[in-house]
Design a protein around this motif. Structure first.
Motif, PDB file in Angstrom:
ATOM      1  N   LYS A   1      10.432  -4.820   3.290  1.00 10.66           N
ATOM      2  CA  LYS A   1       9.089  -4.789   3.062  1.00 10.66           C
ATOM      3  C   LYS A   1       8.600  -3.391   3.232  1.00 10.66           C
ATOM      4  CE  LYS A   1       8.165  -9.603   3.802  1.00 10.66           C
ATOM      5  NZ  LYS A   1       7.196 -10.537   4.563  1.00 10.66           N
ATOM      6  N   THR A   2       9.121  -2.994   4.315  1.00 12.16           N
ATOM      7  CA  THR A   2       8.512  -1.439   4.612  1.00 12.16           C
ATOM      8  C   THR A   2       9.240  -0.589   3.573  1.00 12.16           C
ATOM      9  OG1 THR A   2       8.986  -1.957   6.864  1.00 12.16           O
ATOM     10  CG2 THR A   2       8.744   0.364   6.502  1.00 12.16           C
ATOM     11  N   TYR A   3      10.402  -0.608   3.149  1.00 12.60           N
ATOM     12  CA  TYR A   3      10.810   0.025   1.996  1.00 12.60           C
ATOM     13  C   TYR A   3       9.980   0.036   0.664  1.00 12.60           C
ATOM     14  CZ  TYR A   3      13.905   1.499  -1.991  1.00 12.60           C
ATOM     15  OH  TYR A   3      14.194   2.226  -3.177  1.00 12.60           O
ATOM     16  N   HIS A   4       9.845  -1.115   0.199  1.00 13.63           N
ATOM     17  CA  HIS A   4       8.974  -1.434  -0.888  1.00 13.63           C
ATOM     18  C   HIS A   4       7.684  -0.847  -0.661  1.00 13.63           C
ATOM     19  CE1 HIS A   4      11.985  -3.523  -2.892  1.00 13.63           C
ATOM     20  NE2 HIS A   4      12.190  -4.584  -2.065  1.00 13.63           N
ATOM     21  N   ALA A   5       6.854  -1.016   0.527  1.00 10.09           N
ATOM     22  CA  ALA A   5       5.738  -0.343   0.727  1.00 10.09           C
ATOM     23  C   ALA A   5       5.633   1.150   0.639  1.00 10.09           C
ATOM     24  CB  ALA A   5       5.164  -0.527   2.305  1.00 10.09           C
ATOM     25  N   ILE A   6       6.970   1.782   1.155  1.00 10.97           N
ATOM     26  CA  ILE A   6       7.062   3.356   1.020  1.00 10.97           C
ATOM     27  C   ILE A   6       7.329   3.639  -0.789  1.00 10.97           C
ATOM     28  CG2 ILE A   6       8.521   5.070   1.268  1.00 10.97           C
ATOM     29  CD1 ILE A   6       9.323   4.015   4.055  1.00 10.97           C
ATOM     30  N   VAL A   7       7.870   2.951  -1.557  1.00 10.80           N
ATOM     31  CA  VAL A   7       8.238   2.909  -2.683  1.00 10.80           C
ATOM     32  C   VAL A   7       6.802   2.744  -3.354  1.00 10.80           C
ATOM     33  CG1 VAL A   7       8.870   2.126  -4.886  1.00 10.80           C
ATOM     34  CG2 VAL A   7      10.303   2.277  -2.794  1.00 10.80           C
ATOM     35  N   ARG A   8       5.876   1.915  -3.002  1.00 20.20           N
ATOM     36  CA  ARG A   8       4.398   1.895  -3.665  1.00 20.20           C
ATOM     37  C   ARG A   8       3.485   2.978  -3.315  1.00 20.20           C
ATOM     38  NH1 ARG A   8       5.435  -3.525  -2.284  1.00 20.20           N
ATOM     39  NH2 ARG A   8       4.150  -3.630  -0.336  1.00 20.20           N
ATOM     40  N   SER A   9       3.718   3.278  -1.928  1.00 24.64           N
ATOM     41  CA  SER A   9       2.833   4.680  -1.644  1.00 24.64           C
ATOM     42  C   SER A   9       3.218   6.035  -2.453  1.00 24.64           C
ATOM     43  CB  SER A   9       2.973   4.862   0.040  1.00 24.64           C
ATOM     44  OG  SER A   9       4.026   5.213   0.300  1.00 24.64           O
ATOM     45  N   VAL A  10       4.405   5.975  -2.453  1.00 26.05           N
ATOM     46  CA  VAL A  10       4.876   7.163  -3.458  1.00 26.05           C
ATOM     47  C   VAL A  10       4.626   7.132  -4.940  1.00 26.05           C
ATOM     48  CG1 VAL A  10       6.823   8.247  -4.365  1.00 26.05           C
ATOM     49  CG2 VAL A  10       6.992   7.709  -1.845  1.00 26.05           C
ATOM     50  N   ARG A  11       4.579   5.976  -5.389  1.00 26.96           N
ATOM     51  CA  ARG A  11       4.034   5.689  -6.866  1.00 26.96           C
ATOM     52  C   ARG A  11       2.586   5.849  -7.232  1.00 26.96           C
ATOM     53  NH1 ARG A  11       8.625   6.499  -9.636  1.00 26.96           N
ATOM     54  NH2 ARG A  11      10.079   5.144  -9.059  1.00 26.96           N
ATOM     55  N   LYS A  12       1.701   5.816  -5.985  1.00 33.62           N
ATOM     56  CA  LYS A  12       0.481   6.030  -5.916  1.00 33.62           C
ATOM     57  C   LYS A  12       0.091   7.442  -6.025  1.00 33.62           C
ATOM     58  CE  LYS A  12      -0.960   1.653  -3.874  1.00 33.62           C
ATOM     59  NZ  LYS A  12      -1.878   1.111  -2.805  1.00 33.62           N
ATOM     60  N   ASP A  13       0.823   8.338  -5.579  1.00 31.06           N
ATOM     61  CA  ASP A  13       0.490   9.949  -5.595  1.00 31.06           C
ATOM     62  C   ASP A  13       0.465  10.409  -7.148  1.00 31.06           C
ATOM     63  OD1 ASP A  13       0.247  12.301  -4.911  1.00 31.06           O
ATOM     64  OD2 ASP A  13       1.663  12.632  -3.571  1.00 31.06           O
ATOM     65  N   ARG A  14      -0.888  10.806  -7.339  1.00 30.11           N
ATOM     66  CA  ARG A  14      -1.042  11.255  -8.781  1.00 30.11           C
ATOM     67  C   ARG A  14      -0.335  12.481  -9.086  1.00 30.11           C
ATOM     68  NH1 ARG A  14      -4.399   7.968 -11.812  1.00 30.11           N
ATOM     69  NH2 ARG A  14      -5.382   6.402 -10.599  1.00 30.11           N
ATOM     70  N   ARG A  15      -0.167  13.210  -8.028  1.00 29.46           N
ATOM     71  CA  ARG A  15       0.433  14.697  -7.900  1.00 29.46           C
ATOM     72  C   ARG A  15       1.773  14.509  -8.414  1.00 29.46           C
ATOM     73  NH1 ARG A  15      -0.424  17.104  -2.495  1.00 29.46           N
ATOM     74  NH2 ARG A  15      -0.040  15.053  -1.982  1.00 29.46           N
ATOM     75  N   LEU A  16       2.443  13.588  -8.052  1.00 31.12           N
ATOM     76  CA  LEU A  16       3.876  13.629  -8.336  1.00 31.12           C
ATOM     77  C   LEU A  16       4.190  13.101  -9.920  1.00 31.12           C
ATOM     78  CD1 LEU A  16       5.421  11.177  -5.347  1.00 31.12           C
ATOM     79  CD2 LEU A  16       5.719  13.732  -5.853  1.00 31.12           C
TER      80      LEU A  16
END
Length: 160
Positions: free
Chosen positions: A21-36
């Motif tokens: 769950k922590t890993y998937h939360a990190i993945v979601r937070s990375v996907r939300k970063d529009r600069r990426l």
């Protein structure tokens, strides 16, 4: 109670684990970063540009090699090609060269997906999303080393 675990491997060595769950939360937070997304676009454009430069350099190398081989093995044909090129109208020569490059470009475009699948290192591309995910997981687990990050998600087996 069983929970899934994400095991983190760096360069093939397990360096830690965290709840899935922590890993998937990190993945979601990375996907939300529009600069990426913007960084991904620049990285993809750079990869395509590097590939095109390699392609046109290789086309010039192949043409030069062809002319050198022609001069070596058939000097008469090479001489006649040079005479034809000197006598040709510059506009017709340019048009013929454009058609040749267009045909070579079409063949390359059709072959590029196959080459990308068979030889992935020929098309270098480093995803900014993967880099950001790697940085976040390394900082969370306090892993100082750089290298290829691999995540294995495991579900514990019930032993009943």
């Amino acid at each position: 109670m069983t929970s899934t675990i994400a095991r983190v491997h760096v360069n093939g060595i397990e360096v830690g684990s965290l709840p899935a769950k922590t890993y998937h939360a990190i993945v979601r937070s990375v996907r939300k970063d529009r600069r990426l997304y913007l960084a991904w676009g620049f990285a993809a454009a750079g990869s395509v540009l590097r590939t095109l430069i390699k392609f046109y350099i290789s086309v010039l190398s192949v043409l030069l090699g062809f002319f050198l081989l022609l001069a070596l093995f058939s000097p008469d044909s090479f001489t006649s090609v040079l005479i034809y090129m000197r006598a040709a109208d510059p506009a017709a020569f340019t048009e013929g060269l454009r058609k040749l490059l267009g045909c070579i470009g079409l063949v390359f475009t059709l072959m590029a997906p196959t080459i990308a699948i068979l030889f992935p290192r020929y098309f270098p591309f480093q995803s900014p999303f993967d880099d950001a995910l790697s940085r976040k997981i390394r900082s969370l687990l306090e892993v100082p080393t750089e290298g290829s990050l691999r995540i294995v998600i495991e579900t514990p087996q019930n032993s009943e």
